[in-house]
Design a protein around this motif. Structure first.
Motif, mmCIF file in Angstrom:
data_model
loop_
_atom_site.group_PDB
_atom_site.id
_atom_site.type_symbol
_atom_site.label_atom_id
_atom_site.label_comp_id
_atom_site.label_asym_id
_atom_site.label_seq_id
_atom_site.Cartn_x
_atom_site.Cartn_y
_atom_site.Cartn_z
ATOM 1 N N ALA A 16 0.849 -1.188 0.000
ATOM 2 C CA ALA A 16 0.000 0.000 0.000
ATOM 3 C C ALA A 16 0.886 1.240 0.000
ATOM 4 C CB ALA A 16 -0.914 0.006 1.220
ATOM 5 N N LEU A 18 0.757 4.993 0.407
ATOM 6 C CA LEU A 18 -0.137 6.008 0.941
ATOM 7 C C LEU A 18 0.420 7.382 0.585
ATOM 8 C CD1 LEU A 18 -0.474 4.533 4.571
ATOM 9 C CD2 LEU A 18 -1.611 3.762 2.465
ATOM 10 N N ARG A 159 -3.484 4.616 9.920
ATOM 11 C CA ARG A 159 -4.128 3.322 10.163
ATOM 12 C C ARG A 159 -5.425 3.183 9.372
ATOM 13 N NH1 ARG A 159 -2.951 3.685 16.665
ATOM 14 N NH2 ARG A 159 -0.793 2.903 16.590
ATOM 15 N N LEU A 162 -4.546 2.346 5.819
ATOM 16 C CA LEU A 162 -4.180 0.934 5.696
ATOM 17 C C LEU A 162 -5.423 0.049 5.669
ATOM 18 C CD1 LEU A 162 -1.189 0.751 8.219
ATOM 19 C CD2 LEU A 162 -1.039 0.769 5.726
ATOM 20 N N GLU A 163 -6.380 0.369 6.539
ATOM 21 C CA GLU A 163 -7.597 -0.434 6.618
ATOM 22 C C GLU A 163 -8.393 -0.390 5.321
ATOM 23 O OE1 GLU A 163 -9.706 0.995 9.994
ATOM 24 O OE2 GLU A 163 -8.224 0.239 11.447
ATOM 25 N N ALA A 167 -4.146 -3.538 4.372
ATOM 26 C CA ALA A 167 -2.690 -3.697 4.404
ATOM 27 C C ALA A 167 -2.165 -3.562 5.824
ATOM 28 C CB ALA A 167 -2.028 -2.653 3.509
ATOM 29 N N PRO A 169 1.134 -2.449 8.402
ATOM 30 C CA PRO A 169 2.148 -1.393 8.355
ATOM 31 C C PRO A 169 3.419 -1.785 7.607
ATOM 32 C CG PRO A 169 1.163 -1.479 10.531
ATOM 33 C CD PRO A 169 0.634 -2.668 9.775
ATOM 34 N N GLU A 171 3.706 -3.504 5.120
ATOM 35 C CA GLU A 171 3.449 -3.586 3.679
ATOM 36 C C GLU A 171 3.266 -2.207 3.044
ATOM 37 O OE1 GLU A 171 0.902 -7.736 3.445
ATOM 38 O OE2 GLU A 171 -0.146 -5.917 4.074
ATOM 39 N N ALA A 172 3.543 -1.145 3.803
ATOM 40 C CA ALA A 172 3.168 0.188 3.342
ATOM 41 C C ALA A 172 4.314 1.184 3.400
ATOM 42 C CB ALA A 172 1.996 0.714 4.175
ATOM 43 N N VAL A 190 4.896 2.837 9.910
ATOM 44 C CA VAL A 190 5.031 2.917 8.448
ATOM 45 C C VAL A 190 6.156 3.885 8.095
ATOM 46 C CG1 VAL A 190 3.874 3.657 6.309
ATOM 47 C CG2 VAL A 190 2.585 2.406 8.071
#
Length: 248
Positions: A16, A18, A159, A162-163, A167, A169, A171-172, A190
């Motif tokens: 992910a 962000l 967070r 991610l939700e 995903a 943390p 993975e981001a 992250v």
């Protein structure tokens, strides 16, 4: 001449990526500063713009704490935030994305990342900047103020982002332009890539914990394959079999 990396397809979209929006993808930091300055003036508060700028990136509640201090009147919050929103909305049709912003999102998606816009702005503001950005074809999800109760530098926004795509943390990666982005990402576990587009210095972003700092989206795009966004995390093991050449 530096060449912009060519997007390449990836078989598994797991990580992910962000992206903060205001000041990171779209050049809005000083428009928000001006809108808050005018809103505060309308309600009898004269605050130096430099102080307001240093609070941009926080949610409205924390921003007002920062610029007005402990003696502020919380009962004014809704009126001040409403005035800011009305003033800022006059700029919607003229908002300008940073050079390379949309291309950065597309190139990141092409490398296998899911793209999430991590914003605590109102749904109306997020829709306005998305319209100007013109990259909805690769945006998987977006947050708004409705998704969080505590704003940056609290980790809630990260967070919530991610939700949106399920995903973890680890993975981001978050890309942001303020120390508040860096601190929020760190509290959520992250890593954060910082950009200098919000008016913060390289040293300030690094001291806050940024793992990498670039000048702007275009520079990040040109160096995409040498940083944490080069490729998303490896997919999970496939029932004991060796990974294919594509997955390795």
């Amino acid at each position: 001449m530096t060449r912009t990396p060519t997007p390449r397809p990836a078989p598994d979209r797991r990580g992910a990526a962000l992206f903060d929006v205001d000041g990171t993808l779209v050049d809005t930091t000083f428009l928000h500063t001006l809108a808050w300055w005018q809103a505060l003036r309308q309600h009898g508060h004269t605050v130096p713009m430099a102080r307001i700028h240093r609070a941009i990136g926080m949610g409205a509640d924390r921003l007002l704490d920062a610029v007005l201090g402990p003696g502020r009147r919380p009962g004014e919050d809704d009126a001040l935030a409403g005035a800011h929103g009305t003033l800022y909305a006059t700029w919607y049709d003229t908002l300008v994305p940073f050079d390379g912003a949309a291309e950065l999102l597309r190139a990141t998606a092409a490398r296998g990342w899911r793209i999430v816009l991590a914003s605590s702005a109102s749904a109306e503001e997020v829709a306005a900047v998305r319209a100007r950005l013109g990259a909805d074809d690769v945006i998987d999800a977006a947050t708004t103020s409705a998704d969080v109760s505590a704003t940056k530098p609290a980790p809630d926004l990260v967070r919530a982002a991610l939700e949106k795509v399920g995903a973890a943390p680890e993975e981001a990666v978050l890309v942001g332009d303020t120390v508040w982005d860096v601190e929020a990402a760190g509290r959520a576990g992250v890593p954060c890539v910082g950009l200098l587009t919000g008016g913060w210095t390289r040293r300030e972003l690094e001291d806050a914990g940024a793992v990498l700092v670039h000048d702007d989206p275009l520079t990040l795009l040109r160096h995409l394959d040498t940083g944490p966004l080069a490729r998303p995390p490896r997919p999970p093991a496939h029932h004991g079999r060796a990974p294919t050449e594509e997955e390795a």
